[in-house]
Design a protein around this motif. Structure first.
Motif, mmCIF file in Angstrom:
data_model
loop_
_atom_site.group_PDB
_atom_site.id
_atom_site.type_symbol
_atom_site.label_atom_id
_atom_site.label_comp_id
_atom_site.label_asym_id
_atom_site.label_seq_id
_atom_site.Cartn_x
_atom_site.Cartn_y
_atom_site.Cartn_z
ATOM 1 N N GLY A 1 22.374 -82.364 -33.030
ATOM 2 C CA GLY A 1 21.400 -82.164 -34.095
ATOM 3 C C GLY A 1 20.080 -81.614 -33.611
ATOM 4 N N ALA A 2 19.912 -81.484 -32.298
ATOM 5 C CA ALA A 2 18.642 -81.011 -31.744
ATOM 6 C C ALA A 2 18.466 -79.515 -31.972
ATOM 7 C CB ALA A 2 18.560 -81.320 -30.254
ATOM 8 N N PHE A 3 17.214 -79.122 -32.107
ATOM 9 C CA PHE A 3 16.823 -77.712 -32.174
ATOM 10 C C PHE A 3 16.129 -77.389 -30.858
ATOM 11 C CE2 PHE A 3 13.876 -74.266 -33.032
ATOM 12 C CZ PHE A 3 14.630 -73.385 -33.787
ATOM 13 N N ALA A 4 16.750 -76.526 -30.057
ATOM 14 C CA ALA A 4 16.233 -76.211 -28.721
ATOM 15 C C ALA A 4 15.662 -74.800 -28.705
ATOM 16 C CB ALA A 4 17.335 -76.347 -27.680
ATOM 17 N N LEU A 5 14.400 -74.697 -28.362
ATOM 18 C CA LEU A 5 13.729 -73.407 -28.214
ATOM 19 C C LEU A 5 13.846 -72.987 -26.760
ATOM 20 C CD1 LEU A 5 11.832 -71.140 -29.293
ATOM 21 C CD2 LEU A 5 9.918 -72.625 -28.647
ATOM 22 N N GLU A 6 14.479 -71.847 -26.523
ATOM 23 C CA GLU A 6 14.621 -71.341 -25.158
ATOM 24 C C GLU A 6 13.559 -70.272 -24.902
ATOM 25 O OE1 GLU A 6 17.907 -69.543 -22.015
ATOM 26 O OE2 GLU A 6 18.308 -69.408 -24.153
ATOM 27 N N ILE A 7 12.790 -70.454 -23.835
ATOM 28 C CA ILE A 7 11.725 -69.530 -23.456
ATOM 29 C C ILE A 7 12.244 -68.587 -22.378
ATOM 30 C CG2 ILE A 7 9.359 -69.354 -22.565
ATOM 31 C CD1 ILE A 7 9.581 -70.808 -25.260
ATOM 32 N N ALA A 8 11.935 -67.293 -22.516
ATOM 33 C CA ALA A 8 12.344 -66.286 -21.527
ATOM 34 C C ALA A 8 13.857 -66.296 -21.339
ATOM 35 C CB ALA A 8 11.617 -66.501 -20.198
ATOM 36 N N SER A 9 14.567 -66.024 -22.422
ATOM 37 C CA SER A 9 16.030 -66.108 -22.409
ATOM 38 C C SER A 9 16.692 -64.988 -21.617
ATOM 39 C CB SER A 9 16.563 -66.102 -23.847
ATOM 40 O OG SER A 9 16.020 -67.173 -24.592
ATOM 41 N N GLY A 10 15.951 -63.931 -21.300
ATOM 42 C CA GLY A 10 16.480 -62.881 -20.431
ATOM 43 C C GLY A 10 17.673 -62.165 -21.030
ATOM 44 N N SER A 11 18.778 -62.147 -20.301
ATOM 45 C CA SER A 11 19.963 -61.419 -20.746
ATOM 46 C C SER A 11 20.610 -62.034 -21.987
ATOM 47 C CB SER A 11 20.997 -61.364 -19.616
ATOM 48 O OG SER A 11 21.496 -62.666 -19.350
ATOM 49 N N GLY A 12 20.431 -63.346 -22.167
ATOM 50 C CA GLY A 12 21.111 -64.057 -23.246
ATOM 51 C C GLY A 12 22.366 -64.777 -22.805
ATOM 52 N N GLN A 13 22.739 -64.628 -21.533
ATOM 53 C CA GLN A 13 23.957 -65.274 -21.030
ATOM 54 C C GLN A 13 23.881 -66.793 -21.110
ATOM 55 O OE1 GLN A 13 23.538 -62.407 -17.565
ATOM 56 N NE2 GLN A 13 25.576 -63.237 -17.186
ATOM 57 N N HIS A 14 22.727 -67.344 -20.737
ATOM 58 C CA HIS A 14 22.590 -68.793 -20.798
ATOM 59 C C HIS A 14 22.715 -69.276 -22.236
ATOM 60 C CE1 HIS A 14 20.353 -68.923 -16.733
ATOM 61 N NE2 HIS A 14 21.528 -69.487 -16.579
ATOM 62 N N THR A 15 22.003 -68.624 -23.153
ATOM 63 C CA THR A 15 22.048 -69.047 -24.552
ATOM 64 C C THR A 15 23.479 -69.028 -25.060
ATOM 65 O OG1 THR A 15 19.991 -67.779 -24.748
ATOM 66 C CG2 THR A 15 20.839 -68.807 -26.742
ATOM 67 N N ALA A 16 24.188 -67.962 -24.761
ATOM 68 C CA ALA A 16 25.573 -67.835 -25.212
ATOM 69 C C ALA A 16 26.434 -68.977 -24.666
ATOM 70 C CB ALA A 16 26.135 -66.485 -24.778
ATOM 71 N N HIS A 17 26.277 -69.272 -23.395
ATOM 72 C CA HIS A 17 27.089 -70.316 -22.762
ATOM 73 C C HIS A 17 26.752 -71.689 -23.327
ATOM 74 C CE1 HIS A 17 29.728 -71.763 -19.601
ATOM 75 N NE2 HIS A 17 28.808 -72.622 -19.204
ATOM 76 N N PHE A 18 25.468 -71.970 -23.462
ATOM 77 C CA PHE A 18 25.065 -73.291 -23.949
ATOM 78 C C PHE A 18 25.474 -73.475 -25.414
ATOM 79 C CE2 PHE A 18 21.217 -72.826 -20.890
ATOM 80 C CZ PHE A 18 22.033 -73.053 -19.797
ATOM 81 N N ALA A 19 25.275 -72.444 -26.237
ATOM 82 C CA ALA A 19 25.634 -72.556 -27.652
ATOM 83 C C ALA A 19 27.140 -72.769 -27.823
ATOM 84 C CB ALA A 19 25.180 -71.315 -28.412
ATOM 85 N N ALA A 20 27.935 -72.110 -26.980
ATOM 86 C CA ALA A 20 29.386 -72.254 -27.073
ATOM 87 C C ALA A 20 29.861 -73.639 -26.666
ATOM 88 C CB ALA A 20 30.062 -71.194 -26.206
ATOM 89 N N HIS A 21 29.151 -74.263 -25.727
ATOM 90 C CA HIS A 21 29.591 -75.556 -25.193
ATOM 91 C C HIS A 21 28.854 -76.754 -25.780
ATOM 92 C CE1 HIS A 21 31.372 -72.847 -22.220
ATOM 93 N NE2 HIS A 21 32.220 -73.828 -21.977
ATOM 94 N N LEU A 22 27.773 -76.505 -26.515
ATOM 95 C CA LEU A 22 27.041 -77.588 -27.174
ATOM 96 C C LEU A 22 26.922 -77.250 -28.661
ATOM 97 C CD1 LEU A 22 24.181 -78.083 -24.534
ATOM 98 C CD2 LEU A 22 26.156 -79.576 -24.893
ATOM 99 N N PRO A 23 28.029 -77.328 -29.395
ATOM 100 C CA PRO A 23 28.016 -76.897 -30.797
ATOM 101 C C PRO A 23 27.091 -77.715 -31.690
ATOM 102 C CG PRO A 23 30.064 -78.040 -30.275
ATOM 103 C CD PRO A 23 29.359 -77.810 -28.972
ATOM 104 N N GLY A 24 26.714 -78.920 -31.254
ATOM 105 C CA GLY A 24 25.822 -79.747 -32.057
ATOM 106 C C GLY A 24 24.351 -79.453 -31.861
ATOM 107 N N VAL A 25 24.033 -78.538 -30.943
ATOM 108 C CA VAL A 25 22.645 -78.177 -30.656
ATOM 109 C C VAL A 25 22.403 -76.746 -31.125
ATOM 110 C CG1 VAL A 25 20.905 -77.858 -28.849
ATOM 111 C CG2 VAL A 25 22.578 -79.720 -28.662
ATOM 112 N N THR A 26 21.325 -76.520 -31.851
ATOM 113 C CA THR A 26 20.957 -75.179 -32.291
ATOM 114 C C THR A 26 20.007 -74.569 -31.270
ATOM 115 O OG1 THR A 26 21.222 -75.725 -34.617
ATOM 116 C CG2 THR A 26 19.843 -73.828 -34.106
ATOM 117 N N PHE A 27 20.330 -73.368 -30.805
ATOM 118 C CA PHE A 27 19.528 -72.689 -29.787
ATOM 119 C C PHE A 27 18.791 -71.497 -30.390
ATOM 120 C CE2 PHE A 27 22.569 -75.007 -27.270
ATOM 121 C CZ PHE A 27 21.829 -75.434 -26.178
ATOM 122 N N GLN A 28 17.484 -71.498 -30.183
ATOM 123 C CA GLN A 28 16.636 -70.381 -30.600
ATOM 124 C C GLN A 28 16.174 -69.635 -29.352
ATOM 125 O OE1 GLN A 28 15.305 -68.944 -33.784
ATOM 126 N NE2 GLN A 28 15.264 -67.520 -32.060
#
Length: 198
Positions: A26-53
């Motif tokens: 249920g958490a809303f996570a703000l990612e700073i300096a996401s760069g390529s987007g690889q981390h965001t993609a990986h985390f969003a895929a493996h933590l479906p209950g967390v929203t990544f911005q």
């Protein structure tokens, strides 16, 4: 359009292990300096209950993040926003966690100051500020490779460099965070967990 950083592929799972512990469903996570987007993609895929911005100040990085987002089409992987950590105005007014990976050593220290200052403003009591990268500890490097990396960074830009945990703890105290945890990571990096106090 999609960028690929080999380091992101190497460190994404060890970082994910920490995020599993510190981010609640249920958490809303703000990612700073996401760069390529690889981390965001990986985390969003493996933590479906967390929203990544994801965010980044660079337009090419934003395009790469959007390409990963469009490819995955996950509801918890939001469209990227432009954000400069050193600026006082952020496009997000509230988050449960702020995640910052490999940013503060390749930016002026004012970006690190802005990270703590603005994270303190948008996080509730108990909110998490997570940072990852190479660090010094009371002036000492953890490995000769980190010392050489610091020298190369400062040669490229004197305002860059491997930051000292003592300085981050000082910023934390000034902005209402406690340093909760330091976790050794592969390749002489560390994860730092700060938590917003009441």
């Amino acid at each position: 359009m999609k960028r690929r950083a080999p380091a992101a592929e190497r460190n994404r799972d060890p970082i994910l292990d920490i995020l599993r512990r510190v981010l609640s469903d249920g958490a809303f996570a703000l990612e700073i300096a996401s760069g390529s987007g690889q981390h965001t993609a990986h985390f969003a895929a493996h933590l479906p209950g967390v929203t990544f911005q994801p965010t980044d100040p660079d337009s090419d990085a934003l395009a790469s993040i959007e390409a990963y987002r469009a490819e995955l089409d996950l509801p918890n992987f939001l469209r990227p926003l432009q954000l400069d950590a050193s600026e006082d105005t952020w496009p997000v007014s509230r988050a449960d966690a702020v995640v910052c990976i490999n940013m503060i050593h390749i930016a002026p220290f004012r970006a690190c100051e802005g990270l703590f200052r603005c994270a303190a403003r948008i996080l509730p009591a108990g909110g998490v500020l997570f940072t990852y990268g190479p660090y010094r500890f009371s002036g000492s490097f953890t490995a000769p490779s980190n010392e050489a990396f610091d020298a190369s960074l400062r040669e490229r830009d004197p305002s860059w460099g491997v930051r000292d945990l003592d300085d981050l703890q000082r910023l934390a105290r000034q902005t209402g965070f406690v340093h909760e945890e330091t976790v050794p990571m592969p390749a002489n990096n560390h994860s730092l967990v700060f938590r917003k106090t009441a």
